[in-house]
Write an enzyme that holds these catalytic residues in place. Structure first.
Site, PDB file in Angstrom:
ATOM      1  N   ILE A 214       0.826  -1.196   0.000  1.00  0.00           N
ATOM      2  CA  ILE A 214       0.000   0.000   0.000  1.00  0.00           C
ATOM      3  C   ILE A 214       0.861   1.246   0.000  1.00  0.00           C
ATOM      4  CG2 ILE A 214      -1.929  -1.127   1.164  1.00  0.00           C
ATOM      5  CD1 ILE A 214      -0.984   0.258   3.742  1.00  0.00           C
ATOM      6  N   HIS A 215       0.274   2.310  -0.448  1.00  0.00           N
ATOM      7  CA  HIS A 215       0.907   3.621  -0.426  1.00  0.00           C
ATOM      8  C   HIS A 215      -0.109   4.583   0.183  1.00  0.00           C
ATOM      9  CE1 HIS A 215       4.160   2.259  -3.002  1.00  0.00           C
ATOM     10  NE2 HIS A 215       3.253   1.660  -3.740  1.00  0.00           N
ATOM     11  N   GLU A 216       0.124   4.983   1.413  1.00  0.00           N
ATOM     12  CA  GLU A 216      -0.794   5.898   2.051  1.00  0.00           C
ATOM     13  C   GLU A 216      -0.701   7.246   1.351  1.00  0.00           C
ATOM     14  OE1 GLU A 216       1.354   4.043   3.689  1.00  0.00           O
ATOM     15  OE2 GLU A 216       0.206   2.804   5.045  1.00  0.00           O
TER      16      GLU A 216
END
Length: 103
Positions: free
Chosen positions: A34-36
Site C-alpha cells: 500500500i501507499h498511504e
C-alpha cells in the site's frame, strides 16, 4: 476479499475466451502493498488545501511535503517516480526562493 477478486477476474478472463486460467493469493504482509496518500491536499486556496503547487505548506513557508500526502488519489501502484518528481520540483523551487531571500 482478495480471493473473491481473483475468482471474479478468472471468471471474466474465461468469459473472454481465455483457457487454463489460474489464480493465486500470495498473501503479502500487512502494509507491504500500500501507499498511504491524501492527508495534505495540494491546491491554490489555503482554505481548501494544505500545500501549494510546489508542495510548500501554505501556513508555514519553510516546510515542504513531498511524499504521497499531496495526492488525493492514485492510479494503481508504484507512485515512487511521482514522489521523486514532486521532490525535485519542490527542491528546485526552494533553492530559488532561498536565493531570493524568501525562505
Amino acid at each position: 476479499m482478495r480471493k473473491d477478486m481473483a475468482n471474479d477476474a478468472a471468471e471474466m478472463l474465461e468469459a473472454a475466451g481465455l483457457k487454463n486460467v489460474g489464480t493465486y493469493d500470495n498473501s503479502p504482509a500487512p502494509g507491504f502493498c500500500i501507499h498511504e496518500m491524501g492527508t495534505a491536499r495540494m491546491g491554490r486556496d489555503p482554505k481548501t488545501s494544505v500545500l501549494n503547487g510546489f508542495n510548500q505548506i501554505h501556513a508555514c513557508k519553510n516546510v515542504f511535503v513531498t511524499d504521497g500526502a499531496c495526492m488525493t488519489s492514485n492510479g494503481v501502484v508504484n507512485p515512487s517516480l511521482t514522489y521523486m518528481a514532486l521532490t525535485a520540483r519542490a527542491a528546485d523551487f526552494a533553492v530559488k526562493e532561498l536565493k531570493k531571500g524568501n525562505l
